[in-house]
Design a protein around this motif. Structure first.
Motif, mmCIF file in Angstrom:
data_model
loop_
_atom_site.group_PDB
_atom_site.id
_atom_site.type_symbol
_atom_site.label_atom_id
_atom_site.label_comp_id
_atom_site.label_asym_id
_atom_site.label_seq_id
_atom_site.Cartn_x
_atom_site.Cartn_y
_atom_site.Cartn_z
ATOM 1 N N LEU A 145 3.023 -18.317 -3.827
ATOM 2 C CA LEU A 145 2.143 -17.150 -3.809
ATOM 3 C C LEU A 145 2.935 -15.849 -3.933
ATOM 4 N N ASN A 146 4.077 -15.771 -3.260
ATOM 5 C CA ASN A 146 4.826 -14.513 -3.280
ATOM 6 C C ASN A 146 5.419 -14.202 -4.644
ATOM 7 N N ASP A 147 5.501 -15.199 -5.530
ATOM 8 C CA ASP A 147 5.947 -14.908 -6.897
ATOM 9 C C ASP A 147 4.988 -13.923 -7.565
ATOM 10 N N ILE A 148 3.689 -14.101 -7.298
ATOM 11 C CA ILE A 148 2.674 -13.173 -7.818
ATOM 12 C C ILE A 148 2.823 -11.812 -7.153
ATOM 13 N N CYS A 149 2.875 -11.833 -5.823
ATOM 14 C CA CYS A 149 2.900 -10.585 -5.041
ATOM 15 C C CYS A 149 4.111 -9.728 -5.386
ATOM 16 N N ARG A 150 5.266 -10.366 -5.419
ATOM 17 C CA ARG A 150 6.516 -9.629 -5.681
ATOM 18 C C ARG A 150 6.520 -9.028 -7.077
ATOM 19 N N SER A 151 5.994 -9.771 -8.046
ATOM 20 C CA SER A 151 6.002 -9.282 -9.428
ATOM 21 C C SER A 151 5.125 -8.039 -9.578
ATOM 22 N N ILE A 152 3.960 -8.041 -8.921
ATOM 23 C CA ILE A 152 3.085 -6.860 -8.948
ATOM 24 C C ILE A 152 3.806 -5.652 -8.368
ATOM 25 N N ALA A 153 4.388 -5.847 -7.189
ATOM 26 C CA ALA A 153 5.049 -4.731 -6.501
ATOM 27 C C ALA A 153 6.233 -4.202 -7.295
ATOM 28 N N ASP A 154 7.043 -5.119 -7.820
ATOM 29 C CA ASP A 154 8.235 -4.687 -8.552
ATOM 30 C C ASP A 154 7.854 -3.820 -9.751
ATOM 31 N N PHE A 155 6.802 -4.227 -10.465
ATOM 32 C CA PHE A 155 6.402 -3.475 -11.654
ATOM 33 C C PHE A 155 5.856 -2.100 -11.264
ATOM 34 N N ALA A 156 4.991 -2.048 -10.249
ATOM 35 C CA ALA A 156 4.429 -0.759 -9.821
ATOM 36 C C ALA A 156 5.513 0.181 -9.311
ATOM 37 N N GLU A 157 6.385 -0.350 -8.463
ATOM 38 C CA GLU A 157 7.407 0.497 -7.838
ATOM 39 C C GLU A 157 8.468 0.942 -8.840
ATOM 40 N N SER A 158 8.657 0.157 -9.910
ATOM 41 C CA SER A 158 9.604 0.569 -10.948
ATOM 42 C C SER A 158 9.121 1.809 -11.687
ATOM 43 N N HIS A 159 7.810 2.097 -11.574
ATOM 44 C CA HIS A 159 7.250 3.311 -12.170
ATOM 45 C C HIS A 159 7.019 4.407 -11.123
ATOM 46 N N GLY A 160 7.526 4.188 -9.911
ATOM 47 C CA GLY A 160 7.453 5.211 -8.872
ATOM 48 C C GLY A 160 6.136 5.271 -8.121
ATOM 49 N N TYR A 161 5.303 4.243 -8.266
ATOM 50 C CA TYR A 161 3.981 4.259 -7.632
ATOM 51 C C TYR A 161 4.006 3.623 -6.252
ATOM 52 N N GLY A 162 2.997 3.971 -5.459
ATOM 53 C CA GLY A 162 2.797 3.369 -4.151
ATOM 54 C C GLY A 162 1.857 2.179 -4.249
ATOM 55 N N VAL A 163 2.222 1.081 -3.597
ATOM 56 C CA VAL A 163 1.412 -0.135 -3.608
ATOM 57 C C VAL A 163 0.670 -0.244 -2.278
ATOM 58 N N VAL A 164 -0.652 -0.203 -2.335
ATOM 59 C CA VAL A 164 -1.466 -0.246 -1.111
ATOM 60 C C VAL A 164 -1.167 -1.525 -0.337
#
Length: 253
Positions: A145-164
């Motif tokens: 499951l964390n493969d999905i979660c981590r990939s979402i976060a990594d992509f968002a944070e690489s663009h400087g965004y906050g992940v709720v």
């Protein structure tokens, strides 16, 4: 944690619920324009869902008073439709909805532009949508499951965004919310191993600024703590032995 594996019959019902929900969201996207109220959006969405003999999943769910969650600009999720809330050119509006077909749910969300929006707003919507697709690459049997979660976060944070972090995706089926929770951030552990027949609502909620959120006095509407824009993109996904099937991107209706 009991994560249900759906039968072929259950999956066919969820597949149909997904088709109907996708059609509903596309109908709303075409209808949205400056000058309409968020209650207009709710009415169109509810009428579309019920025209298929289905029930909106959200209607009176835990007391929620409407069928479509309509959230504008800094509202993250769960905005309550209101005849006095009027869309303006430049707004972004998040539409979150569900469909019950023969006892089984679909759940999906889209953030759409109202008229002409800023470059900042358009980029946020584009990146949030892509966050889903970065995550769903890992929605395959054998992954965790964390493969999905981590990939979402990594992509968002690489663009400087906050992940709720206060709100997460979830399992889905005969109930709107089932195990497991599906965070959009790195859980710090692998989580469950994904198996064929699992169905997940994967839903990145991404903010321009801080990940932190607050609840308004209506006890439903969630807003960004810093007043910056937020976007939401969600689909109902089936885990298979191969590529995942996205029920709420089926354009066959």
């Amino acid at each position: 944690m009991a994560v249900s594996i759906k039968s072929a019959k259950e999956l066919e019902r969820m597949r149909e619920a997904g088709r109907i929900l996708n059609y509903t969201l596309r109908t709303l996207e075409k209808a949205i324009r400056p000058g309409m109220s968020t209650l207009d959006i709710d009415r169109i969405g509810a009428e579309t869902i019920r025209s298929f003999g289905c029930v909106p999943s959200f209607f009176h769910y835990n007391g929620y008073p409407a069928s479509i969650c309509v959230s504008i600009n800094d509202e993250v999720v769960h905005g309550i439709p209101d005849k006095h809330r009027i869309l303006k050119n430049g707004d972004i509006v998040s539409l979150d909805a569900g469909v019950i077909y023969k006892g089984y749910h679909s759940d999906a969300a889209r953030t759409v532009a109202v008229g002409e929006v800023s470059e900042e707003a358009q980029q946020l919507m584009d990146i949030t949508k892509q966050c889903f697709f970065e995550g769903v690459k890992y929605a395959k049997a054998g992954n965790h499951l964390n493969d999905i979660c981590r990939s979402i976060a990594d992509f968002a944070e690489s663009h400087g965004y906050g992940v709720v972090r206060d709100l997460v995706g979830h399992g889905i089926g005969a109930h709107l919310h089932e195990d497991p929770e599906v965070p959009n951030f790195n859980m710090g552990r692998r989580g469950i191993r994904l198996k064929p027949g699992m169905t997940l609502a994967i839903e990145p909620m991404i903010n321009v600024g801080t990940w932190e959120v607050e609840w308004l006095d209506d006890e439903w509407t969630v807003v960004t703590a810093d007043g910056e824009l937020s976007a939401h993109y969600e689909n109902t996904v089936l885990i298979t032995d191969g590529e995942p099937e996205i029920f709420t991107l089926n354009d066959s209706l």
